[in-house]
Each structure stands twice: as structure tokens, then as C-alpha cells.
Design a protein around this motif. Structure first.
Motif, PDB file in Angstrom:
ATOM      1  N   LEU A 147      38.331  30.134  69.720  1.00  0.00           N
ATOM      2  CA  LEU A 147      38.362  31.303  68.847  1.00  0.00           C
ATOM      3  C   LEU A 147      38.834  32.533  69.616  1.00  0.00           C
ATOM      4  O   LEU A 147      39.630  33.329  69.095  1.00  0.00           O
ATOM      5  N   ALA A 148      38.362  32.697  70.844  1.00  0.00           N
ATOM      6  CA  ALA A 148      38.788  33.838  71.653  1.00  0.00           C
ATOM      7  C   ALA A 148      40.287  33.789  71.921  1.00  0.00           C
ATOM      8  O   ALA A 148      40.980  34.818  71.871  1.00  0.00           O
ATOM      9  N   ILE A 149      40.811  32.604  72.182  1.00  0.00           N
ATOM     10  CA  ILE A 149      42.256  32.460  72.420  1.00  0.00           C
ATOM     11  C   ILE A 149      43.039  32.756  71.149  1.00  0.00           C
ATOM     12  O   ILE A 149      44.071  33.429  71.166  1.00  0.00           O
ATOM     13  N   GLU A 150      42.534  32.252  70.011  1.00  0.00           N
ATOM     14  CA  GLU A 150      43.225  32.464  68.732  1.00  0.00           C
ATOM     15  C   GLU A 150      43.255  33.936  68.361  1.00  0.00           C
ATOM     16  O   GLU A 150      44.249  34.423  67.794  1.00  0.00           O
ATOM     17  N   LEU A 151      42.192  34.661  68.660  1.00  0.00           N
ATOM     18  CA  LEU A 151      42.134  36.095  68.341  1.00  0.00           C
ATOM     19  C   LEU A 151      42.809  36.962  69.394  1.00  0.00           C
ATOM     20  O   LEU A 151      42.800  38.189  69.277  1.00  0.00           O
ATOM     21  N   LYS A 152      43.366  36.311  70.420  1.00  0.00           N
ATOM     22  CA  LYS A 152      44.021  37.024  71.531  1.00  0.00           C
ATOM     23  C   LYS A 152      43.053  37.972  72.237  1.00  0.00           C
ATOM     24  O   LYS A 152      43.409  39.078  72.648  1.00  0.00           O
ATOM     25  N   LEU A 153      41.797  37.531  72.340  1.00  0.00           N
ATOM     26  CA  LEU A 153      40.767  38.312  73.029  1.00  0.00           C
ATOM     27  C   LEU A 153      40.214  37.573  74.241  1.00  0.00           C
ATOM     28  O   LEU A 153      39.150  37.914  74.746  1.00  0.00           O
ATOM     29  N   PHE A 154      40.968  36.549  74.691  1.00  0.00           N
ATOM     30  CA  PHE A 154      40.543  35.822  75.882  1.00  0.00           C
ATOM     31  C   PHE A 154      40.706  36.713  77.105  1.00  0.00           C
ATOM     32  O   PHE A 154      41.668  37.477  77.213  1.00  0.00           O
ATOM     33  N   TYR A 155      39.756  36.628  78.027  1.00  0.00           N
ATOM     34  CA  TYR A 155      39.701  37.492  79.207  1.00  0.00           C
ATOM     35  C   TYR A 155      39.534  38.958  78.826  1.00  0.00           C
ATOM     36  O   TYR A 155      40.152  39.845  79.432  1.00  0.00           O
ATOM     37  N   THR A 156      38.715  39.212  77.825  1.00  0.00           N
ATOM     38  CA  THR A 156      38.412  40.591  77.436  1.00  0.00           C
ATOM     39  C   THR A 156      36.908  40.754  77.259  1.00  0.00           C
ATOM     40  O   THR A 156      36.200  39.799  76.910  1.00  0.00           O
ATOM     41  N   ARG A 157      36.429  41.957  77.478  1.00  0.00           N
ATOM     42  CA  ARG A 157      35.010  42.261  77.260  1.00  0.00           C
ATOM     43  C   ARG A 157      34.711  42.404  75.774  1.00  0.00           C
ATOM     44  O   ARG A 157      33.579  42.196  75.342  1.00  0.00           O
ATOM     45  N   GLU A 158      35.743  42.765  74.993  1.00  0.00           N
ATOM     46  CA  GLU A 158      35.531  43.017  73.569  1.00  0.00           C
ATOM     47  C   GLU A 158      35.113  41.764  72.820  1.00  0.00           C
ATOM     48  O   GLU A 158      34.346  41.852  71.854  1.00  0.00           O
ATOM     49  N   PHE A 159      35.593  40.605  73.247  1.00  0.00           N
ATOM     50  CA  PHE A 159      35.163  39.387  72.554  1.00  0.00           C
ATOM     51  C   PHE A 159      33.681  39.129  72.799  1.00  0.00           C
ATOM     52  O   PHE A 159      32.973  38.679  71.886  1.00  0.00           O
ATOM     53  N   MET A 160      33.201  39.407  73.999  1.00  0.00           N
ATOM     54  CA  MET A 160      31.770  39.238  74.271  1.00  0.00           C
ATOM     55  C   MET A 160      30.948  40.189  73.417  1.00  0.00           C
ATOM     56  O   MET A 160      29.835  39.862  72.989  1.00  0.00           O
TER      57      MET A 160
END
Length: 282
Positions: free
Chosen positions: A132-145
């Protein structure tokens, strides 16, 4: 004047005191060792593990602070934890209010759905969360956490706050309704002030969980020194050839747990009041 009755130290009472003391020692001794080890040299932590020698002073703290960029890691942890905690409370309070004031089958179903969240192990959702994080383009971000942590905390937060809100007398809500107050006004002026101890309890539990989160933060945010949290930074103290300076690790651990103790010191009275109220009303 009434005379005070002396407590009889029966075998059961004596055994209870012994168990309480043993339990207290299992909690205090590790904390004592952790604290004194942070001020000792690596050699002293092995040769004199429980003797407070203070041979290194505060050198380990300054070394850890500079080596791990602890200031930046603390800010990252504080940013993720604080924003996630606010979002958790903002979402959980209205949901708990809706469940507490509803008495139909639909409300029961929703409450059971929230309770089912306890049955899902955290590691079981790791791969779907990563995708899901990869799909939302939020991988390696603090915002996904910041999005993931409140979602994972909703079952506990909603169930606890629902029980607190159900203790609010229905007469108070009826009086506010007669005075012309709407639902949001009732929630803000009637329910929130009376459930502050419950909100404090949820805040403490979630702050500890968010601050100590390691697995998802390691996988989603990574070990980038600019983004990593305190819990991800600490394991990098592993030395060359697998040799670890335990005194250095203890100093870093002491730094990492200080915010938890500060938050508990501020909110513990509210939490104690919540436990006492729950015991009296129960």
C-alpha cells in the motif's frame, strides 16, 4: 476514640506482600542496571554490573548524541508520534461518541468490528501495508507512518473511549438537547470534559506504542539518517565484528525513554483517576 485495628499478617497476607515486593524488584532492578550502566565504562558493565561506579561520566551520552544524530532522530520520532496521536484522538472520539449513544444492532455490529482489530497480529499486515505504501508513493516517508499508526490504534482507542462515554449520565445529554445544543456541541461541552481521564489513558498507551514502534518504521521509513526514528537508530550501535558497547547502548536507551517518562509524569494523574472511576463505577 476508636482504636485502630491491627492488620493480621496471615500466611495469605504475607504471601501477597512477598509477591508484590518480588514484582517490584523485577521492574526496578533492570531500570537501575540500565541507568547506572549508562555512566560506566564497557569494562565496568561486565566486571561490576550492579555497582554505580560512574567511571565514564556523561561521555557516553554525548558520544551517542553525536554518533547517531540523536537530535534529528528524536525530532523524527516526536513528529511521527505527536501527529499520529492527534489524528488517533480526533478520529476515535467521534467514533466512540457515536457508538456510546447508539443502542441498535448496527452499533453492536460496528463495535464488534472494531474489537476484531485486536485479533489481527501486527506482523501479519506488514506485506499488505508495504504494498500500500508503494502504491500510494509514500514508501520511505514519515507521512505514511502518520497514516498507518492512527489506523492501527483505532480498535483500542475506540473501545476504551466508548466505555468511558457510556458512563456519562443520559440526563446531561437530555438537558443539553432541551437547551438547543446540537450533537457536536454536546460532544464538546458534555462528553469531552467528563472523558478527559479516558482520553489521557488512551494518549499514554498510544504514545508509548507509537514512540516504541520499530518493525514498520524500519521497513517503511528505512535507516536514512535524515528520516529514521530513535528506535531505528539505536540498533546501529552494533560494533565491528559483532562487538557491542553495552554502556553506549544503555546511554542511548536512557535518552530514548526520557520522553515516555515525561509524558507519563504529565498524564499519570489523569490515568489514575480513570482507573479509580472505573473501579468505583464497576
Amino acid at each position: 476514640m476508636a482504636t485502630l485495628k491491627r492488620r493480621r499478617f496471615t500466611p495469605a497476607v504475607t504471601g501477597s506482600y512477598v509477591l508484590v515486593v518480588l514484582y517490584a524488584l523485577t521492574m526496578v532492578i533492570p531500570l537501575y542496571w540500565l541507568l547506572i550502566s549508562a555512566f560506566k565504562s564497557q569494562l565496568d558493565t561486565v566486571d561490576q554490573p550492579f555497582l554505580p561506579t560512574f567511571s565514564s561520566g556523561i561521555d557516553h551520552f554525548t558520544e551517542v548524541w553525536n554518533l547517531l544524530s540523536m537530535g534529528e532522530a528524536m525530532l523524527n520520532s516526536l513528529y511521527i508520534t505527536a501527529v499520529s496521536l492527534v489524528l488517533t484522538i480526533v478520529v476515535a472520539v467521534p467514533a466512540a461518541y457515536a457508538l456510546a449513544r447508539s443502542r441498535g444492532r448496527i452499533a453492536t455490529v460496528f463495535e464488534r468490528v472494531y474489537a476484531m482489530g485486536f485479533l489481527i497480529p501486527g506482523f501479519a499486515a506488514l506485506v499488505p501495508t508495504l504494498l500500500l505504501a508503494i502504491e500510494l508513493k509514500l514508501f520511505y516517508t514519515r507521512e505514511f507512518m502518520i497514516l498507518y499508526l492512527p489506523a492501527s490504534a483505532q480498535p483500542l482507542a475506540v473501545i476504551l473511549l466508548t466505555q468511558f462515554m457510556r458512563t456519562v449520565p443520559a440526563e446531561l445529554e437530555e438537558s443539553a438537547t432541551i437547551d438547543g445544543a446540537g450533537r457536536f456541541r454536546i460532544l464538546r461541552s458534555v462528553y469531552l470534559p467528563l472523558t478527559i481521564p479516558g482520553i489521557a489513558t488512551v494518549s499514554i498507551l498510544n504514545f508509548i506504542a507509537f514512540w516504541n514502534e520499530y518493525l514498520y518504521t524500519l521497513v517503511i521509513v528505512g535507516i536514512n539518517p535524515e528520516l529514521r526514528t530513535v528506535q531505528v537508530a539505536l540498533p546501529t550501535l552494533q560494533g565491528n565484528q559483532g562487538i557491542t558497547d553495552y554502556a553506549l547502548v544503555c546511554a542511548g536507551t536512557v535518552i530514548s525513554v526520557l520522553p515516555v517518562f515525561l509524558v507519563y509524569a504529565v498524564l499519570n494523574r489523569r490515568m489514575e483517576n480513570a482507573l479509580v472511576q472505573g473501579a468505583v463505577k464497576g
